[in-house]
Design a protein around this motif. Structure first.
Motif, short mmCIF file in Angstrom:
data_model
loop_
_atom_site.label_atom_id
_atom_site.label_comp_id
_atom_site.label_asym_id
_atom_site.label_seq_id
_atom_site.Cartn_x
_atom_site.Cartn_y
_atom_site.Cartn_z
N LYS A 106 0.82 -1.21 0.00
CA LYS A 106 0.00 0.00 0.00
C LYS A 106 0.85 1.27 0.00
O LYS A 106 0.47 2.28 -0.57
CB LYS A 106 -0.94 0.00 1.20
N LEU A 107 1.98 1.20 0.66
CA LEU A 107 2.91 2.34 0.69
C LEU A 107 4.03 2.03 -0.28
O LEU A 107 5.02 1.39 0.06
CB LEU A 107 3.45 2.56 2.11
N THR A 108 3.88 2.48 -1.51
CA THR A 108 4.74 2.01 -2.60
C THR A 108 5.67 3.07 -3.18
O THR A 108 6.64 2.71 -3.86
CB THR A 108 3.86 1.50 -3.76
N GLU A 182 -1.74 9.04 -0.24
CA GLU A 182 -2.05 7.84 0.53
C GLU A 182 -1.08 6.70 0.28
O GLU A 182 -0.90 5.84 1.14
CB GLU A 182 -3.49 7.38 0.22
N ASP A 183 -0.46 6.67 -0.90
CA ASP A 183 0.44 5.57 -1.22
C ASP A 183 1.90 5.92 -0.97
O ASP A 183 2.80 5.23 -1.43
CB ASP A 183 0.25 5.11 -2.66
#
Length: 321
Positions: A106-108, A182-183
């Motif tokens: 999700k955190l890319t 958000e990512d």
């Protein structure tokens, strides 16, 4: 200890996705166990730490091969960073147990936020920073729209050259917080303004909120012959961006994560990591180490960074064998 494991699970649940792929676990199986009971949550946090420690030990076996290339730090000189701050060395295992911020499914992406007035040369360096960080972390890097933001009166002062000096705290705690995608595994502001954090510190190169994943680097002092130095800009940006993965400073070997408060310390610090810091970065990003070195070799060759080209070439040869 029960409370610790409950807390550890809440944080670890944001991180385990990247480990699923590496450790051969089924995401559905883990989720079903998590929902089963509080005891299952504690057991899963134990599993997370166990697998993470095994994973980083496997990475450490590889990065330790680079120890012959590592250069021990000499005793500190008066006025250097190490004479003011005593930050203990952190092993890769302790890094895992600190529950660091890492890249996940999700955190890319790493985002770069320019702030201030950039000339054509500085925009070129901004692009080089993004290209280098993408190679170093092996994750997407996106340059956001420039924000020549209005700063409130309390967040601005004049430096000794009568130039604008802006608050690093305002940038990380207000501007980046409001605009954080958000990512984002991290957001790094790059500014041409001088920055300050507190009274008594007259030269600040960068500032980072490690676990909030927000930081800032100033290009103001990173000049050579009156122009912004590509080498110094890359060192500063990669140093602060690596802090976004919760890495502390390194004081055992010459390393990009060496603390610095003088320009001389900035110049002598290499662009590459010590073996332990590289181990942490590979764990945090899930990067393919061989591909990482190949991409860095290409970047350094294209941009005339001969010293780092030599290091990355030798490192790649060692790892590849």
């Amino acid at each position: 200890m029960n409370m610790f494991y409950r807390y550890a699970f809440l944080v670890a649940s944001l991180l385990f996705s990247v480990l699923i792929m590496m450790c051969g676990c089924s995401e559905g199986d883990i989720i079903s166990k998590v929902k089963a009971s509080p005891e299952a949550k504690e057991a899963n946090s134990n599993t997370y730490f166990t697998k993470s420690l095994k994973l980083i030990e496997m990475i450490e076996i590889q990065t330790d091969k680079l120890l012959p290339l590592a250069v021990k730090m000499p005793p500190p000189k008066h006025g250097e960073w190490r004479t003011f701050w005593r930050e203990p060395e952190q092993s890769p295992q302790k890094y895992v147990l600190s529950m660091p911020s890492i890249v996940t499914n999700k955190l890319t992406t790493l985002y770069i936020k320019p702030i201030g007035e950039f000339n054509d040369s500085e925009y070129m360096i901004l692009g080089k920073i993004a290209e280098f960080l993408e190679a170093s972390f092996q994750t997407p890097v996106v340059v956001m729209k420039n924000a020549n933001n209005f700063f409130p009166k309390e967040a601005v002062r004049e430096n000794s050259n009568a130039d604008r000096q802006v608050s690093s705290v305002y940038i990380t705690d207000v501007l980046l917080k409001e605009q954080m995608p958000e990512d984002a595994w991290g957001v790094l502001a790059v500014t041409t303004d001088d920055i300050f954090r507190a009274e008594g510190i007259h030269r600040l190169y960068g500032d980072t909120l490690r676990y909030a994943r927000r930081g800032v680097i100033s290009l103001y002092h990173l000049k050579n012959g009156g122009k912004t130095s590509l080498s110094l800009a890359l060192k500063g940006a990669s140093h602060e961006a690596t802090h976004l993965l919760s890495l502390p400073h390194c004081s055992e070997y010459r390393c990009n994560m060496n603390g610095r408060i003088t320009l001389e310390e900035f110049e002598v610090a290499p662009l590459h990591y010590s073996p332990d810091c590289l181990c942490k970065v590979i764990f945090a990003t899930g990067a393919d180490m061989k591909k990482r070195f190949i991409d860095l070799i290409k970047f350094c060759g294209k941009n005339g960074l001969t010293q780092e080209l030599d290091y990355y070439s030798r490192a790649h040869k060692i790892i590849n064998n």
